[in-house]
Design a protein around this motif. Structure first.
Motif, PDB file in Angstrom:
ATOM      1  N   ASP A 250       0.286  -1.416  -0.115  1.00 47.58           N
ATOM      2  CA  ASP A 250      -0.113  -0.159   0.014  1.00 47.58           C
ATOM      3  C   ASP A 250       1.067   1.147  -0.018  1.00 47.58           C
ATOM      4  O   ASP A 250       0.414   1.838  -0.524  1.00 47.58           O
ATOM      5  CB  ASP A 250      -1.128   0.337   1.218  1.00 47.58           C
ATOM      6  CG  ASP A 250      -0.504   0.180   2.659  1.00 47.58           C
ATOM      7  OD1 ASP A 250       1.307  -0.155   2.134  1.00 47.58           O
ATOM      8  OD2 ASP A 250      -1.151   0.058   3.631  1.00 47.58           O
ATOM      9  N   ARG A 264      -9.181   0.175  -3.755  1.00 47.30           N
ATOM     10  CA  ARG A 264      -9.152  -1.373  -2.800  1.00 47.30           C
ATOM     11  C   ARG A 264     -10.802  -1.277  -2.837  1.00 47.30           C
ATOM     12  O   ARG A 264     -11.372  -1.056  -2.417  1.00 47.30           O
ATOM     13  CB  ARG A 264      -8.708  -0.600  -1.541  1.00 47.30           C
ATOM     14  CG  ARG A 264      -7.466  -0.641  -1.427  1.00 47.30           C
ATOM     15  CD  ARG A 264      -6.823  -0.074  -0.136  1.00 47.30           C
ATOM     16  NE  ARG A 264      -6.649  -1.480   0.898  1.00 47.30           N
ATOM     17  CZ  ARG A 264      -6.824  -1.596   2.023  1.00 47.30           C
ATOM     18  NH1 ARG A 264      -6.210  -0.781   3.001  1.00 47.30           N
ATOM     19  NH2 ARG A 264      -7.043  -2.709   3.024  1.00 47.30           N
ATOM     20  N   SER A 269      -6.486  -7.179   3.832  1.00 47.88           N
ATOM     21  CA  SER A 269      -4.878  -6.880   3.665  1.00 47.88           C
ATOM     22  C   SER A 269      -4.386  -7.572   4.251  1.00 47.88           C
ATOM     23  O   SER A 269      -4.615  -8.771   5.291  1.00 47.88           O
ATOM     24  CB  SER A 269      -4.465  -5.319   3.780  1.00 47.88           C
ATOM     25  OG  SER A 269      -4.343  -5.233   5.399  1.00 47.88           O
TER      26      SER A 269
END
Length: 318
Positions: A250, A264, A269
């Motif tokens: 990121d 996203r 994640s």
């Protein structure tokens, strides 16, 4: 071989001659008048001649002192001027940073103009997957991507990343909605080769393994298919082009997420590593390096805030 008196003795004599006062020379050199007197006595022993007439007061230079003073004064002036010039050249020369090609191209290069504007600092980027040996002098500092700090260097955290699924908003708008990890199975996956010798690399396989703990249906994602690249920046470019969904750092896509060119599709994640700023404890340009570190931390924080706002807006639209 050149034979010279101790530098402290020469400095004491030059300062005392310039001020015509042992006390003022001592104040300038941050020592006591007794220490100045001792150093001058030492110099007189070396030259074999008196350099000052100490009586009557105030002190005056002898003929030998008159001979020595201008030569020493001019030499020290030239020495100081040359050092100042070298320091000025160093302050305005590029600061050499060693970092990875991915971090250089995706994060650092797009921010060079802002760095110059904010700090009046110019970087020369040495991009390589092989860490530079800072003790060799080839780089002033390094930005290294690691799990832990480096014990024998000044090593400070700049950013901690996570690997997140990203895709172009056009692809997301044109395809099925993504409510959970399993829904990514309807999109082409974009892979890149993880070259570090880590036991737990941030791959789609690991993503699915961790996602299954919360959503067993994530096992339906076929991680054997999709586009494959050797470099993470190429995977990012493929995602920007709408060719699928990529699992990337990121930090490396902060700019694209903040601008909305990537989104996203879901919040899930996996952990990444840490970007450290590393340098020698006695680095000559330590002040400039630490200024860069503070600036870079601010950049990461501001980009994260912008990304958060963009994610909120994207979620509202969905």
């Amino acid at each position: 071989m050149r034979k010279l008196p101790p530098l402290n003795a020469l400095r004491a004599f030059e300062a005392a001659s310039r001020h015509m006062s042992f006390a003022r020379a001592a104040e300038e050199l941050a020592v006591t008048p007794t220490a100045i007197s001792h150093q001058i006595r030492l110099l007189e022993e070396i030259t074999g001649q008196a350099l000052f007439r100490r009586r009557p007061r105030p002190i005056t230079l002898t003929d030998a002192g008159e001979r020595l003073f201008p030569v020493l004064r001019d030499g020290l002036d030239r020495f100081a001027a040359t050092l100042a010039g070298l320091r000025a050249d160093a302050d305005h020369s590029p600061l050499v940073v060693s970092t990875t090609t991915a971090f250089a191209s995706r994060w650092l290069v797009p921010r060079l103009a802002r760095l110059k504007s904010d700090l009046d600092l110019t970087l020369e980027i040495d991009a390589s997957e092989t860490p530079a040996n800072l003790r060799s002098g080839t780089a002033d500092f390094a930005i290294r991507y690691r799990r832990t700090a480096i014990a024998d260097l000044e090593c400070h955290e700049m950013a901690r990343d996570r690997f997140v699924p990203v895709m172009s908003p056009a692809l997301l708008d044109a395809g099925p909605p993504v409510a959970g990890p399993v829904d990514l199975a309807t999109y082409p996956l974009i892979h890149f080769r993880w070259k570090r010798p880590d036991l737990d690399p941030p791959t789609w396989e690991r993503f699915v393994t961790e996602a299954r703990r919360f959503d067993p249906a994530a096992a339906e994602i076929d991680v054997t298919t999709g586009l494959r690249f050797s470099e993470e920046p190429h995977a990012i470019e493929a995602a920007l082009a709408g060719q699928g969904v990529a699992l990337v750092s990121d930090v490396l896509v902060q700019r694209e997420l903040a601008q909305g060119s990537l989104v996203r599709p879901l919040d899930f994640s996996i952990d990444g590593l840490v970007f450290y700023v590393a340098y020698l404890a006695d680095a000559p340009r330590r002040g400039a390096i630490e200024s860069f570190l503070l600036w870079a931390r601010d950049e990461v924080a501001e980009a994260a805030d912008r990304t958060s706002l963009q994610d909120t807006a994207t979620a509202a639209c969905q």
